[in-house]
Scaffold this motif. Structure first.
Motif, PDB file in Angstrom:
ATOM      1  N   GLN A  48       0.840  -1.206   0.000  1.00 33.59           N
ATOM      2  CA  GLN A  48       0.000   0.000   0.000  1.00 33.59           C
ATOM      3  C   GLN A  48       0.874   1.255   0.000  1.00 33.59           C
ATOM      4  N   ASP A  49       1.925   1.267   0.799  1.00 36.18           N
ATOM      5  CA  ASP A  49       2.823   2.425   0.850  1.00 36.18           C
ATOM      6  C   ASP A  49       3.528   2.651  -0.486  1.00 36.18           C
ATOM      7  N   LEU A  50       3.856   1.568  -1.180  1.00 35.07           N
ATOM      8  CA  LEU A  50       4.531   1.687  -2.475  1.00 35.07           C
ATOM      9  C   LEU A  50       3.639   2.335  -3.525  1.00 35.07           C
ATOM     10  N   HIS A  51       2.338   2.413  -3.235  1.00 36.90           N
ATOM     11  CA  HIS A  51       1.402   3.058  -4.165  1.00 36.90           C
ATOM     12  C   HIS A  51       1.084   4.503  -3.770  1.00 36.90           C
ATOM     13  N   LEU A  52       1.797   5.010  -2.771  1.00 34.50           N
ATOM     14  CA  LEU A  52       1.660   6.428  -2.428  1.00 34.50           C
ATOM     15  C   LEU A  52       2.289   7.276  -3.532  1.00 34.50           C
ATOM     16  N   ARG A  53       1.739   8.465  -3.706  1.00 28.28           N
ATOM     17  CA  ARG A  53       2.226   9.390  -4.747  1.00 28.28           C
ATOM     18  C   ARG A  53       2.920  10.573  -4.085  1.00 28.28           C
ATOM     19  N   TYR A  54       3.888  11.138  -4.801  1.00 31.07           N
ATOM     20  CA  TYR A  54       4.626  12.280  -4.252  1.00 31.07           C
ATOM     21  C   TYR A  54       3.871  13.602  -4.432  1.00 31.07           C
ATOM     22  N   ARG A  55       2.843  13.570  -5.273  1.00 35.93           N
ATOM     23  CA  ARG A  55       1.953  14.716  -5.462  1.00 35.93           C
ATOM     24  C   ARG A  55       0.652  14.186  -6.041  1.00 35.93           C
ATOM     25  N   TRP A  59       3.397  10.207  -9.993  1.00 36.30           N
ATOM     26  CA  TRP A  59       3.711   8.787  -9.993  1.00 36.30           C
ATOM     27  C   TRP A  59       3.715   8.227  -8.580  1.00 36.30           C
ATOM     28  N   THR A  60       3.480   6.925  -8.490  1.00 34.09           N
ATOM     29  CA  THR A  60       3.608   6.222  -7.223  1.00 34.09           C
ATOM     30  C   THR A  60       5.101   5.985  -6.950  1.00 34.09           C
ATOM     31  N   ILE A  61       5.407   5.593  -5.726  1.00 30.28           N
ATOM     32  CA  ILE A  61       6.795   5.262  -5.388  1.00 30.28           C
ATOM     33  C   ILE A  61       7.300   4.165  -6.326  1.00 30.28           C
ATOM     34  N   THR A  62       6.483   3.151  -6.568  1.00 33.73           N
ATOM     35  CA  THR A  62       6.892   2.073  -7.478  1.00 33.73           C
ATOM     36  C   THR A  62       7.189   2.613  -8.872  1.00 33.73           C
ATOM     37  N   GLN A  63       6.331   3.485  -9.383  1.00 32.68           N
ATOM     38  CA  GLN A  63       6.571   4.059 -10.714  1.00 32.68           C
ATOM     39  C   GLN A  63       7.846   4.900 -10.737  1.00 32.68           C
ATOM     40  N   VAL A  64       8.130   5.604  -9.665  1.00 29.87           N
ATOM     41  CA  VAL A  64       9.367   6.406  -9.597  1.00 29.87           C
ATOM     42  C   VAL A  64      10.583   5.487  -9.695  1.00 29.87           C
ATOM     43  N   VAL A  65      10.555   4.390  -8.962  1.00 25.84           N
ATOM     44  CA  VAL A  65      11.699   3.461  -8.995  1.00 25.84           C
ATOM     45  C   VAL A  65      11.857   2.864 -10.394  1.00 25.84           C
ATOM     46  N   HIS A 162      16.549  14.316  -7.150  1.00 24.05           N
ATOM     47  CA  HIS A 162      15.173  14.697  -7.477  1.00 24.05           C
ATOM     48  C   HIS A 162      14.198  13.564  -7.153  1.00 24.05           C
ATOM     49  N   HIS A 163      14.508  12.365  -7.630  1.00 27.76           N
ATOM     50  CA  HIS A 163      13.573  11.260  -7.421  1.00 27.76           C
ATOM     51  C   HIS A 163      13.685  10.640  -6.035  1.00 27.76           C
ATOM     52  N   LEU A 164      14.840  10.711  -5.414  1.00 21.11           N
ATOM     53  CA  LEU A 164      14.943  10.288  -4.022  1.00 21.11           C
ATOM     54  C   LEU A 164      14.065  11.193  -3.161  1.00 21.11           C
ATOM     55  N   ALA A 165      14.074  12.479  -3.459  1.00 17.62           N
ATOM     56  CA  ALA A 165      13.200  13.423  -2.744  1.00 17.62           C
ATOM     57  C   ALA A 165      11.731  13.105  -2.995  1.00 17.62           C
ATOM     58  N   HIS A 166      11.391  12.673  -4.214  1.00 11.13           N
ATOM     59  CA  HIS A 166      10.007  12.281  -4.505  1.00 11.13           C
ATOM     60  C   HIS A 166       9.578  11.105  -3.629  1.00 11.13           C
ATOM     61  N   ILE A 167      10.442  10.122  -3.494  1.00  9.85           N
ATOM     62  CA  ILE A 167      10.116   8.955  -2.667  1.00  9.85           C
ATOM     63  C   ILE A 167       9.906   9.381  -1.218  1.00  9.85           C
ATOM     64  N   ARG A 168      10.811  10.183  -0.716  1.00 10.55           N
ATOM     65  CA  ARG A 168      10.702  10.649   0.675  1.00 10.55           C
ATOM     66  C   ARG A 168       9.450  11.503   0.865  1.00 10.55           C
ATOM     67  N   GLN A 169       9.144  12.324  -0.120  1.00  4.68           N
ATOM     68  CA  GLN A 169       7.967  13.189  -0.070  1.00  4.68           C
ATOM     69  C   GLN A 169       6.686  12.353  -0.067  1.00  4.68           C
ATOM     70  N   ALA A 170       6.644  11.303  -0.890  1.00  4.44           N
ATOM     71  CA  ALA A 170       5.466  10.432  -0.933  1.00  4.44           C
ATOM     72  C   ALA A 170       5.245   9.779   0.424  1.00  4.44           C
ATOM     73  N   LYS A 171       6.310   9.345   1.069  1.00  3.94           N
ATOM     74  CA  LYS A 171       6.198   8.710   2.388  1.00  3.94           C
ATOM     75  C   LYS A 171       5.708   9.708   3.438  1.00  3.94           C
ATOM     76  N   LYS A 172       6.123  10.947   3.297  1.00  2.00           N
ATOM     77  CA  LYS A 172       5.761  11.981   4.278  1.00  2.00           C
ATOM     78  C   LYS A 172       4.352  12.530   4.049  1.00  2.00           C
ATOM     79  N   LEU A 173       4.051  12.886   2.793  1.00  2.00           N
ATOM     80  CA  LEU A 173       2.779  13.549   2.490  1.00  2.00           C
ATOM     81  C   LEU A 173       1.637  12.581   2.226  1.00  2.00           C
ATOM     82  N   ARG A 174       1.960  11.371   1.807  1.00  2.00           N
ATOM     83  CA  ARG A 174       1.005  10.258   1.679  1.00  2.00           C
ATOM     84  C   ARG A 174      -0.186  10.536   0.740  1.00  2.00           C
ATOM     85  N   PHE A 175       0.092  11.080  -0.424  1.00  2.00           N
ATOM     86  CA  PHE A 175      -0.963  11.242  -1.435  1.00  2.00           C
ATOM     87  C   PHE A 175      -1.306   9.866  -1.998  1.00  2.00           C
ATOM     88  N   GLU A 176      -2.605   9.605  -2.154  1.00  2.00           N
ATOM     89  CA  GLU A 176      -3.015   8.304  -2.710  1.00  2.00           C
ATOM     90  C   GLU A 176      -3.576   8.464  -4.091  1.00  2.00           C
TER      91      GLU A 176
END
Length: 176
Positions: A48-55, A59-65, A162-176
């Motif tokens: 579920q967390d891997l499907h969080l979005r950075y905005r 993209w989801t965390i999985t898509q970013v990776v 840039h994308h490491l920040a996206h992953i961290r941002q998704a974990k923090k802000l938790r957009f679904e």
């Protein structure tokens, strides 16, 4: 946060006026450390967390990776083309369409393994480049400009941040 801050949490890439050996070495170090930093960020996340979005609508965390694996493979190939051909014109790709392809449904750990192996080869290559090699260029048709390998090292160091920040941002802000 406004949309630009969400899209560019580390800011947009700015090419320095002068690219020194120290700047290049630091950028190579960023590229080298990227896979282990991504691994640290995602290894204990739930599906579920891997499907969080950075905005929103990002993209989801999985898509970013998966995107990083796609993008960095392309960059590695561009380095090899520039090192073996005379100012080649590279082939751009539709990253947003690539992000929608079926292989992006695979576990992000697959792309993490790919990043680990790819970055080992890429960084080895980058550390062997001479000053002459660093000045070799390719043409990016979308931007209609020549990009030197030393500039591209900096672009991809930024891309990692840039994308490491996206992953961290998704974990923090938790957009679904």
């Amino acid at each position: 946060m406004n949309l630009d801050e969400l899209k560019y949490p580390v800011g947009k890439f700015i090419k320095p006026e002068s690219i020194t050996k120290e700047i290049i070495d630091s950028a190579i170090s960023e590229i080298e450390n990227f896979p282990s930093l991504v691994k640290t960020e995602i290894q204990n996340l739930s599906e579920q967390d891997l499907h969080l979005r950075y905005r929103p609508e990002g993209w989801t965390i999985t898509q970013v990776v998966h995107h990083c694996a796609d993008s960095h493979i392309n960059s590695y190939m561009r380095f090899k083309l520039a090192l073996t051909e005379n100012v080649p014109t590279i082939k751009p790709y539709e990253e947003s369409l690539w992000a929608e392809l079926p292989d992006n449904q695979l576990s992000s750990l697959i792309s993490l393994q790919l990043l680990e192996a790819l970055h080992a080869r890429w960084v080895y290559l980058l550390k062997t480049l001479s000053e002459e090699d660093l000045n070799k260029e390719f043409i990016h048709p979308e931007q209609s400009k020549r990009i030197s390998l030393k500039e591209n090292i900096l672009i991809y160091s930024w891309h990692c941040q840039h994308h490491l920040a996206h992953i961290r941002q998704a974990k923090k802000l938790r957009f679904e």
